[in-house]
Design a protein around this motif. Sequence first.
Motif, PDB file in Angstrom:
ATOM      1  N   GLY A  59       0.807  -1.203   0.000  1.00 34.80           N
ATOM      2  CA  GLY A  59       0.000   0.000   0.000  1.00 34.80           C
ATOM      3  C   GLY A  59       0.842   1.255   0.000  1.00 34.80           C
ATOM      4  O   GLY A  59       2.066   1.226   0.122  1.00 34.80           O
ATOM      5  N   LEU A  60       0.166   2.351  -0.136  1.00 33.08           N
ATOM      6  CA  LEU A  60       0.834   3.643  -0.219  1.00 33.08           C
ATOM      7  C   LEU A  60       1.535   4.014   1.081  1.00 33.08           C
ATOM      8  O   LEU A  60       2.689   4.456   1.069  1.00 33.08           O
ATOM      9  N   ILE A  61       0.883   3.798   2.198  1.00 33.52           N
ATOM     10  CA  ILE A  61       1.481   4.134   3.504  1.00 33.52           C
ATOM     11  C   ILE A  61       2.696   3.256   3.776  1.00 33.52           C
ATOM     12  O   ILE A  61       3.716   3.731   4.277  1.00 33.52           O
ATOM     13  N   GLY A  62       2.627   1.981   3.433  1.00 31.07           N
ATOM     14  CA  GLY A  62       3.754   1.074   3.626  1.00 31.07           C
ATOM     15  C   GLY A  62       4.959   1.484   2.813  1.00 31.07           C
ATOM     16  O   GLY A  62       6.093   1.501   3.303  1.00 31.07           O
ATOM     17  N   ARG A  63       4.733   1.846   1.541  1.00 32.80           N
ATOM     18  CA  ARG A  63       5.838   2.298   0.694  1.00 32.80           C
ATOM     19  C   ARG A  63       6.414   3.610   1.203  1.00 32.80           C
ATOM     20  O   ARG A  63       7.622   3.836   1.128  1.00 32.80           O
ATOM     21  N   LEU A  64       5.542   4.479   1.725  1.00 34.19           N
ATOM     22  CA  LEU A  64       6.018   5.747   2.265  1.00 34.19           C
ATOM     23  C   LEU A  64       6.904   5.518   3.480  1.00 34.19           C
ATOM     24  O   LEU A  64       7.975   6.126   3.608  1.00 34.19           O
ATOM     25  N   ILE A  65       6.509   4.623   4.363  1.00 30.68           N
ATOM     26  CA  ILE A  65       7.303   4.323   5.565  1.00 30.68           C
ATOM     27  C   ILE A  65       8.658   3.737   5.172  1.00 30.68           C
ATOM     28  O   ILE A  65       9.695   4.130   5.711  1.00 30.68           O
ATOM     29  N   ILE A  66       8.662   2.811   4.229  1.00 29.05           N
ATOM     30  CA  ILE A  66       9.916   2.211   3.768  1.00 29.05           C
ATOM     31  C   ILE A  66      10.824   3.273   3.145  1.00 29.05           C
ATOM     32  O   ILE A  66      12.027   3.308   3.403  1.00 29.05           O
ATOM     33  N   SER A  67      10.248   4.173   2.355  1.00 28.55           N
ATOM     34  CA  SER A  67      11.041   5.226   1.726  1.00 28.55           C
ATOM     35  C   SER A  67      11.601   6.197   2.757  1.00 28.55           C
ATOM     36  O   SER A  67      12.744   6.641   2.633  1.00 28.55           O
ATOM     37  N   VAL A  68      10.812   6.537   3.754  1.00 34.06           N
ATOM     38  CA  VAL A  68      11.291   7.454   4.800  1.00 34.06           C
ATOM     39  C   VAL A  68      12.433   6.814   5.584  1.00 34.06           C
ATOM     40  O   VAL A  68      13.454   7.460   5.844  1.00 34.06           O
ATOM     41  N   VAL A  69      12.277   5.554   5.951  1.00 30.53           N
ATOM     42  CA  VAL A  69      13.348   4.856   6.684  1.00 30.53           C
ATOM     43  C   VAL A  69      14.614   4.786   5.823  1.00 30.53           C
ATOM     44  O   VAL A  69      15.723   5.062   6.299  1.00 30.53           O
ATOM     45  N   GLY A  70      14.457   4.449   4.561  1.00 31.42           N
ATOM     46  CA  GLY A  70      15.611   4.392   3.660  1.00 31.42           C
ATOM     47  C   GLY A  70      16.262   5.748   3.468  1.00 31.42           C
ATOM     48  O   GLY A  70      17.494   5.861   3.425  1.00 31.42           O
ATOM     49  N   ALA A  71      15.461   6.808   3.355  1.00 34.42           N
ATOM     50  CA  ALA A  71      16.017   8.152   3.198  1.00 34.42           C
ATOM     51  C   ALA A  71      16.756   8.576   4.465  1.00 34.42           C
ATOM     52  O   ALA A  71      17.805   9.229   4.380  1.00 34.42           O
ATOM     53  N   CYS A  72      16.238   8.215   5.624  1.00 38.65           N
ATOM     54  CA  CYS A  72      16.946   8.512   6.881  1.00 38.65           C
ATOM     55  C   CYS A  72      18.285   7.786   6.926  1.00 38.65           C
ATOM     56  O   CYS A  72      19.293   8.349   7.380  1.00 38.65           O
ATOM     57  N   ILE A  73      18.316   6.558   6.448  1.00 36.65           N
ATOM     58  CA  ILE A  73      19.580   5.808   6.386  1.00 36.65           C
ATOM     59  C   ILE A  73      20.552   6.501   5.436  1.00 36.65           C
ATOM     60  O   ILE A  73      21.749   6.615   5.732  1.00 36.65           O
ATOM     61  N   CYS A  74      20.050   6.998   4.305  1.00 36.73           N
ATOM     62  CA  CYS A  74      20.906   7.707   3.348  1.00 36.73           C
ATOM     63  C   CYS A  74      21.461   8.995   3.943  1.00 36.73           C
ATOM     64  O   CYS A  74      22.638   9.311   3.752  1.00 36.73           O
ATOM     65  N   ILE A  75      20.630   9.751   4.655  1.00 31.08           N
ATOM     66  CA  ILE A  75      21.103  10.986   5.297  1.00 31.08           C
ATOM     67  C   ILE A  75      22.161  10.654   6.338  1.00 31.08           C
ATOM     68  O   ILE A  75      23.212  11.310   6.403  1.00 31.08           O
ATOM     69  N   TRP A  76      21.911   9.649   7.146  1.00 31.53           N
ATOM     70  CA  TRP A  76      22.868   9.241   8.166  1.00 31.53           C
ATOM     71  C   TRP A  76      24.191   8.824   7.519  1.00 31.53           C
ATOM     72  O   TRP A  76      25.265   9.215   7.973  1.00 31.53           O
ATOM     73  N   GLY A  77      24.113   8.017   6.459  1.00 35.24           N
ATOM     74  CA  GLY A  77      25.322   7.589   5.771  1.00 35.24           C
ATOM     75  C   GLY A  77      26.058   8.742   5.138  1.00 35.24           C
ATOM     76  O   GLY A  77      27.296   8.797   5.165  1.00 35.24           O
ATOM     77  N   GLY A  78      25.328   9.693   4.575  1.00 33.44           N
ATOM     78  CA  GLY A  78      25.962  10.867   3.994  1.00 33.44           C
ATOM     79  C   GLY A  78      26.674  11.714   5.031  1.00 33.44           C
ATOM     80  O   GLY A  78      27.749  12.244   4.778  1.00 33.44           O
ATOM     81  N   ARG A  79      26.095  11.816   6.208  1.00 36.38           N
ATOM     82  CA  ARG A  79      26.745  12.559   7.291  1.00 36.38           C
ATOM     83  C   ARG A  79      28.025  11.865   7.741  1.00 36.38           C
ATOM     84  O   ARG A  79      29.009  12.525   8.079  1.00 36.38           O
ATOM     85  N   LYS A  80      28.002  10.547   7.765  1.00 37.67           N
ATOM     86  CA  LYS A  80      29.200   9.800   8.175  1.00 37.67           C
ATOM     87  C   LYS A  80      30.311   9.918   7.131  1.00 37.67           C
ATOM     88  O   LYS A  80      31.483   9.938   7.484  1.00 37.67           O
ATOM     89  N   LEU A  81      29.937   9.954   5.849  1.00 33.55           N
ATOM     90  CA  LEU A  81      30.937  10.043   4.786  1.00 33.55           C
ATOM     91  C   LEU A  81      31.532  11.436   4.663  1.00 33.55           C
ATOM     92  O   LEU A  81      32.715  11.592   4.386  1.00 33.55           O
ATOM     93  N   PHE A  82      30.707  12.434   4.832  1.00 37.25           N
ATOM     94  CA  PHE A  82      31.168  13.799   4.616  1.00 37.25           C
ATOM     95  C   PHE A  82      31.178  14.525   5.921  1.00 37.25           C
ATOM     96  O   PHE A  82      31.116  15.579   6.193  1.00 37.25           O
TER      97      PHE A  82
END
Length: 77
Positions: A54-77
């Motif tokens: 569903g739409l809410i499930g995909r949104l939650i997965i995308s938000v969690v993944g985007a948070c992981i990307c932001i965290w990883g970007g902060r660690k790299l740079f």
Amino acid sequence: MGLIGSLILGAIAGFIASKIMNESSGTLKNIILGVVGGFVGGFVFGLLDLNASGLIGRLIISVVGACICIWGGRKLF
């Protein structure tokens, strides 16, 4: 979901993730972050043998993944 729907969902997910992680970013960065976050979140949730539908499930997965990307970007740079 079509291309336009994916971009809108990505923009919403990127916006939510940037607010959660206290990151200031523009609309284009939010879209890219949300779309990439959808792939990252899908991969991580797949490793954990979890899935969402569903739409809410995909949104939650995308938000969690985007948070992981932001965290990883902060660690790299």
